[in-house]
Design a protein around this motif. Structure first.
Motif, PDB file in Angstrom:
ATOM      1  N   ARG A 139       2.385   1.782  -3.375  1.00 19.36           N
ATOM      2  CA  ARG A 139       1.390   2.272  -4.320  1.00 19.36           C
ATOM      3  C   ARG A 139       1.151   3.780  -4.111  1.00 19.36           C
ATOM      4  N   ASP A 140       1.052   4.175  -2.828  1.00 18.92           N
ATOM      5  CA  ASP A 140       0.823   5.596  -2.519  1.00 18.92           C
ATOM      6  C   ASP A 140       1.996   6.437  -3.020  1.00 18.92           C
ATOM      7  N   ASN A 171       4.124   5.680  -5.421  1.00 18.89           N
ATOM      8  CA  ASN A 171       4.122   5.681  -6.888  1.00 18.89           C
ATOM      9  C   ASN A 171       3.062   6.635  -7.434  1.00 18.89           C
ATOM     10  N   ALA A 172       1.916   6.676  -6.756  1.00 19.03           N
ATOM     11  CA  ALA A 172       0.804   7.530  -7.235  1.00 19.03           C
ATOM     12  C   ALA A 172       1.225   9.003  -7.246  1.00 19.03           C
ATOM     13  N   GLU A 173       2.174   9.377  -6.383  1.00 22.72           N
ATOM     14  CA  GLU A 173       2.623  10.780  -6.354  1.00 22.72           C
ATOM     15  C   GLU A 173       3.285  11.185  -7.673  1.00 22.72           C
ATOM     16  N   TYR A 174       3.692  10.194  -8.473  1.00 23.57           N
ATOM     17  CA  TYR A 174       4.391  10.491  -9.731  1.00 23.57           C
ATOM     18  C   TYR A 174       3.436  10.790 -10.883  1.00 23.57           C
ATOM     19  N   ILE A 175       2.164  10.425 -10.739  1.00 31.49           N
ATOM     20  CA  ILE A 175       1.241  10.594 -11.873  1.00 31.49           C
ATOM     21  C   ILE A 175       1.163  12.071 -12.281  1.00 31.49           C
ATOM     22  N   LEU A 221       6.334   2.324 -12.889  1.00 32.50           N
ATOM     23  CA  LEU A 221       5.571   3.450 -13.412  1.00 32.50           C
ATOM     24  C   LEU A 221       5.505   3.312 -14.926  1.00 32.50           C
ATOM     25  N   LYS A 275       0.468   6.372 -15.691  1.00 37.05           N
ATOM     26  CA  LYS A 275      -0.199   5.412 -14.802  1.00 37.05           C
ATOM     27  C   LYS A 275       0.813   4.613 -13.974  1.00 37.05           C
ATOM     28  N   ILE A 276       0.300   3.967 -12.934  1.00 37.51           N
ATOM     29  CA  ILE A 276       1.198   3.158 -12.101  1.00 37.51           C
ATOM     30  C   ILE A 276       0.791   1.690 -12.190  1.00 37.51           C
ATOM     31  N   GLN A 307       0.826  -1.207   0.000  1.00 35.44           N
ATOM     32  CA  GLN A 307       0.000   0.000   0.000  1.00 35.44           C
ATOM     33  C   GLN A 307       0.863   1.261   0.000  1.00 35.44           C
TER      34      GLN A 307
END
Ligand code: 5AD
Ligand code: SF4
Length: 454
Positions: A382-383, A385-389, A443, A437-438, A379
């Protein structure tokens, strides 16, 4: 040794190396390949036909060692299939006290066993095995550093460079200090020279290797600390990206933290193994820092470089670990928000202090805790990685992606693997990729700009 070279080249002998374990081992396999190439051997693309098979081994956890023995057993047939072939076992397993002799007894078809300190003896061992038809062992505790061992690196823009060997820390669970001996640093000038040569040959990303890189320099008469070495590399070589592993939290200096954001080449990533979030367990592990000290370091690193990526190693189920201790590990993972964490079930290693401690846990409890930890790590990954979108990041192209020519992949400075669509990006180039997207661990994005900054 002309006789040996002639024998190898006339017969057109081939080799295959199978590597187990960490990056240190991966780099040592490059050195083994370097010696074999210099003797006229050719790399074989497949194991089944090779005239020499080398298993470069790891013993950090029991599982790794057990897997090796299984795979080694299967090689008995290989000797019948490829007449005259040799089997060699190298690395950490034979370097353990008395292990090489035991291994040779248990596997009579193994011809050569040599430890982590024996790579430079490979040439004479091969002479004994190939020409004199003898079985040979080289696994003594010779701690000297041998420079100028040839290295065959894969064609890559990234390369490993050793800076320090061995470990003095004796974490109570760990076999490494018994295998790889005491800390000894390479001379800074030798390191700079190696990096310089690599840069001249097209390498732009270097990872400095050592069991505890932060101890670099202790014992050297020239008094160069780890952070001073980083500064020298930054100013004296053409390296564009600099990484290092592994760091010990007790030895991270203010000066090192200061290097982040200040040295242009130093990548915004640190691998800082925490092992446990409970100060009580950390003490039993002989880690010599507390949860608070570790969190303070993380706070200071993030203050200096807000986007820094932080990765770690965690052991679950150390002897005596209670549910409360484990929950402290979970809460630390939540607090730090790791970009990635390598999680391990505690493995009992004979000869270490922890092996004789009370309170070894039931396997079921350990695997249940490990599953809970892994779910949390997934988790936080994922969080992060999501910062890179939506962001555009610099990627060093390393290889073709899974979908063939249309897709390439590489890493950001923060060590995130990125795959992206671009038919024409070349391996070794730096490109700008906009992340859209992740995936589970990586990424994905689109190439928006290509610059040849190397
Ligand atoms: N059991 C489980 N994990 C271990 N490690 C080292 N020794 C053991 C052991 N006995 C892990 C530590 C270390 C990583 C390389 O391997 O987390 O940082
Ligand atoms: Fe093992 Fe600890 Fe040394 Fe790392 S620092 S190699 S975990 S003894």
């Amino acid at each position: 040794m002309e006789e040996l070279k002639k024998y190898i080249t006339e017969k057109g002998l081939t080799y295959y190396i199978e590597t187990y374990g960490c990056q240190m081992n991966a780099h040592e396999s490059e050195k083994i390949a370097g010696v074999l190439d210099s003797l006229g051997y050719c790399a074989s693309p497949e194991k089944g036909t090779a005239d020499l098979i080398v298993f470069n081994t790891c013993c950090i956890r029991q599982h790794a060692e057990a897997r090796l023995y299984g795979n080694l057993g299967a090689l008995k047939e290989h000797k019948q299939n490829v007449p005259g072939s040799l089997i060699a076992v190298s690395g950490c397993v034979p370097q353990q006290p008395d292990a090489a002799q035991k291994l040779m007894r248990r596997f009579p078809f193994v011809d050569i066993a040599f430890g982590t300190n024996g790579i430079h003896k490979l040439e004479s061992m091969l002479y004994d095995a190939l020409i004199c038809k003898k079985r040979v062992i080289a696994a003594d505790n010779d701690d000297s550093i041998v420079e100028n061992v040839p290295v065959s690196r894969s064609q890559s823009p990234s390369a490993f460079v050793n800076i320090i060997y061995g470990c003095n820390n004796f974490c109570t669970y760990c076999i490494v200090p018994y295998v790889r001996g005491r800390e000894r640093s390479r001379q800074p000038d030798d390191i700079i020279r190696e990096i310089d040569e690599l840069c001249q040959n097209g390498v732009t990303e270097i990872t400095l290797l050592g069991q505890n890189v932060n101890s670099f320099g202790s014992g050297l008469s020239c008094n160069v600390s780890f952070s001073e070495l980083l500064k020298r590399i930054d100013t004296q070589t053409g390296v564009k990206r600099l990484r290092f592993m592994t760091s010990h939290p007790k030895d991270i200096s203010d000066d090192l933290i200061d290097c982040y954001g200040r040295l242009k080449c130093l990548c915004e990533h640190i691998h800082l193994p925490v092992q446990s979030g409970s100060s009580r367990i950390l003490q039993l592990m002989n880690r010599r820092y507390t949860r608070e000290h570790y969190l303070n370091l993380i706070g200071r690193l993030k203050e200096r470089v807000p986007d820094i990526a932080i990765t770690t190693d965690i052991i679950v189920g150390f002897p005596g670990e209670t549910e409360e201790d484990f929950e402290q590990t979970l809460s630390l993972v939540e607090q730090v928000k790791y970009d990635a964490a390598y999680t391990f079930a505690y493995s009992k290693r004979t000869g270490t202090k922890a092996a004789d401690m009370d309170g070894h846990l039931d396997k079921k409890i350990v695997s249940e805790r490990l599953a809970r930890l892994n779910a949390l790590v997934k988790q936080t990954m994922r969080d992060k990685n999501a910062e890179y979108i939506g962001k555009t990041v610099e990627v060093l192209v390393e290889s073709a992606g899974k979908r063939g020519r249309e897709e390439m992949s590489g890493r950001t400075r923060t060590a995130k693997m990125v795959s992206f669509e671009s038919g024409s990006a070349l391996i070794g180039q730096y490109v700008m990729v906009k992340i859209d997207k992740i995936m589970a661990h990586t990424l994905h994005g689109v190439c928006v700009d290509r610059e040849n900054k190397s």
